[in-house]
Design a protein around this motif. Structure first.
Motif, PDB file in Angstrom:
ATOM      1  N   ARG A 123       0.818  -1.217   0.000  1.00  0.00           N
ATOM      2  CA  ARG A 123       0.000   0.000   0.000  1.00  0.00           C
ATOM      3  C   ARG A 123       0.850   1.265   0.000  1.00  0.00           C
ATOM      4  N   ALA A 124       1.931   1.264   0.737  1.00  0.00           N
ATOM      5  CA  ALA A 124       2.787   2.444   0.829  1.00  0.00           C
ATOM      6  C   ALA A 124       3.780   2.531  -0.324  1.00  0.00           C
ATOM      7  N   GLY A 125       3.879   1.478  -1.113  1.00  0.00           N
ATOM      8  CA  GLY A 125       4.786   1.485  -2.250  1.00  0.00           C
ATOM      9  C   GLY A 125       6.246   1.308  -1.856  1.00  0.00           C
ATOM     10  N   GLN A 126       6.478   0.714  -0.711  1.00  0.00           N
ATOM     11  CA  GLN A 126       7.851   0.490  -0.272  1.00  0.00           C
ATOM     12  C   GLN A 126       8.447  -0.702  -1.031  1.00  0.00           C
ATOM     13  N   SER A 127       9.762  -0.717  -1.114  1.00  0.00           N
ATOM     14  CA  SER A 127      10.430  -1.784  -1.858  1.00  0.00           C
ATOM     15  C   SER A 127      10.673  -3.031  -1.021  1.00  0.00           C
ATOM     16  N   SER A 128      10.587  -2.903   0.300  1.00  0.00           N
ATOM     17  CA  SER A 128      10.837  -4.053   1.162  1.00  0.00           C
ATOM     18  C   SER A 128      10.164  -3.850   2.518  1.00  0.00           C
ATOM     19  N   GLU A 129      10.055  -4.945   3.267  1.00  0.00           N
ATOM     20  CA  GLU A 129       9.508  -4.851   4.615  1.00  0.00           C
ATOM     21  C   GLU A 129      10.405  -3.977   5.492  1.00  0.00           C
ATOM     22  N   ARG A 130      11.713  -4.080   5.287  1.00  0.00           N
ATOM     23  CA  ARG A 130      12.656  -3.271   6.069  1.00  0.00           C
ATOM     24  C   ARG A 130      12.415  -1.778   5.819  1.00  0.00           C
ATOM     25  N   ALA A 131      12.214  -1.406   4.562  1.00  0.00           N
ATOM     26  CA  ALA A 131      11.958  -0.001   4.233  1.00  0.00           C
ATOM     27  C   ALA A 131      10.668   0.472   4.904  1.00  0.00           C
ATOM     28  N   GLN A 132       9.644  -0.373   4.918  1.00  0.00           N
ATOM     29  CA  GLN A 132       8.374  -0.013   5.548  1.00  0.00           C
ATOM     30  C   GLN A 132       8.555   0.168   7.053  1.00  0.00           C
ATOM     31  N   LEU A 133       9.313  -0.715   7.686  1.00  0.00           N
ATOM     32  CA  LEU A 133       9.546  -0.593   9.132  1.00  0.00           C
ATOM     33  C   LEU A 133      10.294   0.694   9.462  1.00  0.00           C
ATOM     34  N   ILE A 134      11.270   1.051   8.646  1.00  0.00           N
ATOM     35  CA  ILE A 134      12.015   2.303   8.853  1.00  0.00           C
ATOM     36  C   ILE A 134      11.070   3.484   8.701  1.00  0.00           C
ATOM     37  N   TYR A 135      10.233   3.457   7.672  1.00  0.00           N
ATOM     38  CA  TYR A 135       9.282   4.539   7.424  1.00  0.00           C
ATOM     39  C   TYR A 135       8.305   4.671   8.583  1.00  0.00           C
ATOM     40  N   GLN A 136       7.764   3.551   9.060  1.00  0.00           N
ATOM     41  CA  GLN A 136       6.823   3.587  10.171  1.00  0.00           C
ATOM     42  C   GLN A 136       7.485   4.171  11.410  1.00  0.00           C
ATOM     43  N   HIS A 137       8.698   3.758  11.703  1.00  0.00           N
ATOM     44  CA  HIS A 137       9.412   4.252  12.883  1.00  0.00           C
ATOM     45  C   HIS A 137       9.644   5.750  12.760  1.00  0.00           C
ATOM     46  N   SER A 138      10.066   6.187  11.592  1.00  0.00           N
ATOM     47  CA  SER A 138      10.317   7.600  11.353  1.00  0.00           C
ATOM     48  C   SER A 138       9.043   8.407  11.526  1.00  0.00           C
ATOM     49  N   THR A 139       7.945   7.904  11.007  1.00  0.00           N
ATOM     50  CA  THR A 139       6.677   8.606  11.105  1.00  0.00           C
ATOM     51  C   THR A 139       6.231   8.721  12.553  1.00  0.00           C
TER      52      THR A 139
END
Length: 58
Positions: free
Chosen positions: A12-28
């Motif tokens: 849904r977020a268009g991230q390239s990997s689960e790791r990228a999504q976790l980093i994005y979520q943490h940052s947010t």
């Protein structure tokens, strides 16, 4: 409360990997916490000012 699976969030977020999504979520979450702290500080400052100063009375 509905919890989405990590895989769904990645797509849904268009991230390239689960790791990228976790980093994005943490940052947010960190960004939202900082915004909340800033708003809290502003409100506390305004509440501590004398009422006369807030209404413009002399």
């Amino acid at each position: 409360m509905v919890c989405a699976k990590l895989e769904s969030l990645v797509v849904r977020a268009g991230q390239s990997s689960e790791r990228a999504q976790l980093i994005y979520q943490h940052s947010t979450a960190k960004h939202q916490r900082r915004l909340g702290q800033g708003i809290d500080a502003e409100v506390r400052q305004q509440l501590s000012e004398p009422a006369a100063k807030q209404t413009g009375a002399k």
